[in-house]
Structure formats: structure tokens, C-alpha cells
Design a protein around this motif. Structure first.
Motif, PDB file in Angstrom:
ATOM      1  N   TYR A  32       0.820  -1.194   0.000  1.00  0.00           N
ATOM      2  CA  TYR A  32       0.000   0.000   0.000  1.00  0.00           C
ATOM      3  C   TYR A  32       0.863   1.256   0.000  1.00  0.00           C
ATOM      4  O   TYR A  32       1.968   1.267   0.527  1.00  0.00           O
ATOM      5  N   TYR A  34       0.994   4.930   1.605  1.00  0.00           N
ATOM      6  CA  TYR A  34       0.473   5.710   2.722  1.00  0.00           C
ATOM      7  C   TYR A  34       1.016   7.128   2.661  1.00  0.00           C
ATOM      8  O   TYR A  34       2.144   7.364   2.246  1.00  0.00           O
ATOM      9  N   TYR A  36       1.453  10.480   5.266  1.00  0.00           N
ATOM     10  CA  TYR A  36       1.404  11.093   6.585  1.00  0.00           C
ATOM     11  C   TYR A  36       1.970  12.501   6.471  1.00  0.00           C
ATOM     12  O   TYR A  36       2.685  12.825   5.535  1.00  0.00           O
ATOM     13  N   TYR A  46      -1.759  10.665  10.249  1.00  0.00           N
ATOM     14  CA  TYR A  46      -2.218   9.874   9.107  1.00  0.00           C
ATOM     15  C   TYR A  46      -3.119  10.725   8.217  1.00  0.00           C
ATOM     16  O   TYR A  46      -3.987  11.461   8.717  1.00  0.00           O
ATOM     17  N   HIS A  49      -4.493   6.405   2.592  1.00  0.00           N
ATOM     18  CA  HIS A  49      -3.709   5.348   1.986  1.00  0.00           C
ATOM     19  C   HIS A  49      -4.518   4.672   0.891  1.00  0.00           C
ATOM     20  O   HIS A  49      -5.750   4.789   0.843  1.00  0.00           O
ATOM     21  N   ARG A  91       4.263   0.770   2.394  1.00  0.00           N
ATOM     22  CA  ARG A  91       4.270   0.002   3.636  1.00  0.00           C
ATOM     23  C   ARG A  91       4.827  -1.385   3.400  1.00  0.00           C
ATOM     24  O   ARG A  91       4.333  -2.148   2.576  1.00  0.00           O
ATOM     25  N   GLN A  96       1.460  -8.510  11.487  1.00  0.00           N
ATOM     26  CA  GLN A  96       0.126  -7.942  11.421  1.00  0.00           C
ATOM     27  C   GLN A  96       0.134  -6.429  11.298  1.00  0.00           C
ATOM     28  O   GLN A  96      -0.832  -5.829  10.859  1.00  0.00           O
ATOM     29  N   GLY A  97       1.227  -5.807  11.708  1.00  0.00           N
ATOM     30  CA  GLY A  97       1.250  -4.351  11.739  1.00  0.00           C
ATOM     31  C   GLY A  97       1.727  -3.713  10.455  1.00  0.00           C
ATOM     32  O   GLY A  97       1.133  -2.777   9.984  1.00  0.00           O
TER      33      GLY A  97
ATOM     34  N   THR B  32       0.894  -4.939  18.048  1.00  0.00           N
ATOM     35  CA  THR B  32       2.193  -4.450  17.601  1.00  0.00           C
ATOM     36  C   THR B  32       2.266  -2.941  17.737  1.00  0.00           C
ATOM     37  O   THR B  32       1.343  -2.232  17.325  1.00  0.00           O
ATOM     38  N   SER B  97      -1.188   0.263  15.574  1.00  0.00           N
ATOM     39  CA  SER B  97      -2.350   0.068  14.705  1.00  0.00           C
ATOM     40  C   SER B  97      -3.252  -0.991  15.327  1.00  0.00           C
ATOM     41  O   SER B  97      -2.804  -1.810  16.137  1.00  0.00           O
ATOM     42  N   THR B  99      -5.319  -4.114  16.311  1.00  0.00           N
ATOM     43  CA  THR B  99      -5.076  -5.547  16.200  1.00  0.00           C
ATOM     44  C   THR B  99      -6.190  -6.207  15.419  1.00  0.00           C
ATOM     45  O   THR B  99      -7.361  -5.882  15.591  1.00  0.00           O
ATOM     46  N   GLY B 100      -5.812  -7.130  14.545  1.00  0.00           N
ATOM     47  CA  GLY B 100      -6.788  -7.991  13.903  1.00  0.00           C
ATOM     48  C   GLY B 100      -7.582  -7.350  12.786  1.00  0.00           C
ATOM     49  O   GLY B 100      -8.547  -7.905  12.306  1.00  0.00           O
ATOM     50  N   SER B 103      -3.338  -6.052   7.707  1.00  0.00           N
ATOM     51  CA  SER B 103      -2.053  -5.344   7.683  1.00  0.00           C
ATOM     52  C   SER B 103      -2.138  -4.001   7.005  1.00  0.00           C
ATOM     53  O   SER B 103      -1.170  -3.260   7.000  1.00  0.00           O
ATOM     54  N   ASN B 104      -3.283  -3.612   6.412  1.00  0.00           N
ATOM     55  CA  ASN B 104      -3.354  -2.321   5.751  1.00  0.00           C
ATOM     56  C   ASN B 104      -3.977  -1.254   6.635  1.00  0.00           C
ATOM     57  O   ASN B 104      -4.275  -0.165   6.171  1.00  0.00           O
ATOM     58  N   GLN B 105      -4.208  -1.556   7.901  1.00  0.00           N
ATOM     59  CA  GLN B 105      -4.740  -0.538   8.792  1.00  0.00           C
ATOM     60  C   GLN B 105      -3.670   0.495   9.095  1.00  0.00           C
ATOM     61  O   GLN B 105      -2.508   0.168   9.297  1.00  0.00           O
ATOM     62  N   PRO B 106      -4.026   1.782   9.093  1.00  0.00           N
ATOM     63  CA  PRO B 106      -3.013   2.811   9.322  1.00  0.00           C
ATOM     64  C   PRO B 106      -2.448   2.757  10.729  1.00  0.00           C
ATOM     65  O   PRO B 106      -3.141   2.413  11.676  1.00  0.00           O
ATOM     66  N   GLN B 107      -1.189   3.125  10.838  1.00  0.00           N
ATOM     67  CA  GLN B 107      -0.586   3.330  12.145  1.00  0.00           C
ATOM     68  C   GLN B 107      -0.924   4.746  12.610  1.00  0.00           C
ATOM     69  O   GLN B 107      -0.964   5.675  11.816  1.00  0.00           O
ATOM     70  N   HIS B 108      -1.162   4.843  13.904  1.00  0.00           N
ATOM     71  CA  HIS B 108      -1.419   6.142  14.507  1.00  0.00           C
ATOM     72  C   HIS B 108      -0.295   6.452  15.480  1.00  0.00           C
ATOM     73  O   HIS B 108       0.153   5.577  16.221  1.00  0.00           O
TER      74      HIS B 108
END
Lengths: 112, 118
Positions: A32, A34, A36, A46, A49, A91, A96-97, B32, B97, B99-100, B103-108
């Protein structure tokens, strides 16, 4: 190393659209893009994305070329508060992150 | 929206002191979390990935015995700078970000901790 290249700096007049380009020619099919931004002495915020389709939210629009090798972030009506460093990030898929590797970004100055 | 909180915002301490920085996800769980540092006029540099219930993963060149990371719950990660020296002075920032959510969820990101070692 970051997988993106951006211009070092750009200026934009207040009220006009700010178009920030980003090259990511080595992007993989499942990675992806992204965006920021970081205002001085704060944590990154953020913006948006996308994978391959164009995206729009309340802050900005993201235009991704068909070959996915570049993208453009559009702030439709820039204000003085949009002055910041804007980071375009591909990314890296990692558990998972998914970790973010920051490049140098584009320093956008919105002028009255 | 998702909120990540860091504490303290800034700290000044003497050389040789150990300093602990907390990073909390306030309204979501985060398996994470990530720790970055940023020197003046430079970009963010990823230091390590903090994994809940297991050891952190450090980026190349980052001393794991110098920067201790603990992620004991789904909402809290801590970074301890041990025996800090003036060259450790920097802006430390964490991110998380949900959990669950894929993997495309944004980090804050948190608002960062400015560390000054005298």
C-alpha cells in the motif's frame, strides 16, 4: 531504505490545491501507499492510503497511476495550517502491523 | 478516531540515568507497536517493533541492551533508554495500529517524547 522519492520542498498559495507527487517505481503488487504529515515537533498524522484505486477522504485525495509506480496527494484547498512535512510511504508487509520506513518527505509551505 | 498517547512529553536528565517512555493506545488494542527516533532536521528512523507478549524486533544498528522495550499488555509498550548519554538526546515517537484489522490498517502516532541528556 525508503522505497519512495519526493521533491524536497514545495510552495502553495493559500486556498489553492496542493499537489504533492511521489515516485515508488519498485512497489510490489500487495504493498500500500500511505501518506502522513508532520507538523513541527509533533508526531506524524495519518492522511490517507491506497492500493491501486484512487481514494478520497475529508482531508485529501490520493491519485495512484495505473502502473502504480507513482502517486499524487491532493489537498484541495490548502490553508496555512497545512504547512508541514508530507511523507509518502510504501508500507513493508511485516506481521500484522506492517512497518513504515520514512523517507525525507516534502516540506510544503502554504503562503498567504 | 484512534488515539495514541505518549508520556512524558519531554524529559531532561543527567548523563547515566535510565529513562522510561510509555506509549498507550487509548481506544483500541494493539498487538504491535513501533518505536522511532528523530534528530533535528531529519526524518523518522524506525528503531524497533514491539510485540505484545514476546521480544521486540530491533532494526539493524539499534542496540537492544541500550533501548529496552516491554510490551506487557495490548494497550501499553514502554521504551527504556538505559544509562543515557548526551548522544541519546532525540525525539522519540511511538505508533500503533489496531489488532486484527488486517495489515493495511493505518498506524497512529503519539505526539512524541523529547529527551535531553545533560
Amino acid at each position: 531504505d525508503a522505497k519512495t522519492t519526493q521533491p524536497t520542498s514545495m510552495d502553495c498559495a493559500e486556498g489553492r490545491a496542493a499537489n504533492l507527487p511521489c515516485n515508488h517505481s519498485t512497489i510490489s503488487g500487495n504493498e500500500y501507499v500511505y501518506w502522513y504529515r508532520q507538523i513541527h515537533s509533533q508526531g506524524p498524522q495519518y492522511i490517507i492510503h491506497g492500493l491501486k484505486n484512487n481514494e478520497t477522504n475529508e482531508m485529501a485525495s490520493l491519485i495512484i497511476t495505473e502502473d502504480r509506480k507513482s502517486s499524487t496527494l491532493i489537498l484541495p484547498h490548502a490553508t496555512l495550517r497545512d504547512t508541514a512535512v508530507y511523507y509518502c510511504i510504501v508500507r513493508v508487509l511485516y506481521n500484522q502491523g506492517g512497518k513504515l520506513i520514512f523517507g525525507q518527505g516534502t516540506e510544503l509551505s502554504v503562503k498567504p | 478516531g484512534a488515539v495514541v498517547s505518549q508520556h512524558p512529553s519531554w524529559v531532561i536528565c543527567k548523563s547515566g540515568t535510565s529513562v522510561k517512555i510509555e506509549c498507550r493506545s487509548l481506544d483500541f488494542q494493539a498487538t504491535t507497536m513501533f518505536w522511532y527516533r528523530q534528530f533535528p532536521k531529519q526524518s523518522l528512523m524506525l528503531m524497533a517493533t514491539s510485540n505484545e507478549g514476546s521480544k521486540a524486533t530491533y532494526e539493524q544498528g539499534v542496540e537492544k541492551d541500550k533501548f529496552l522495550i516491554n510490551h506487557a499488555s495490548l494497550t501499553l509498550s514502554t521504551l527504556t533508554v538505559t544509562s543515557a548519554h548526551p548522544e541519546d538526546s532525540s525525539f522519540y515517537i511511538c505508533s500503533a495500529s489496531r489488532t486484527g484489522w488486517g495489515s493495511n490498517q493505518p498506524q497512529h502516532f503519539g505526539d512524541g517524547t523529547r529527551l535531553s541528556i545533560l
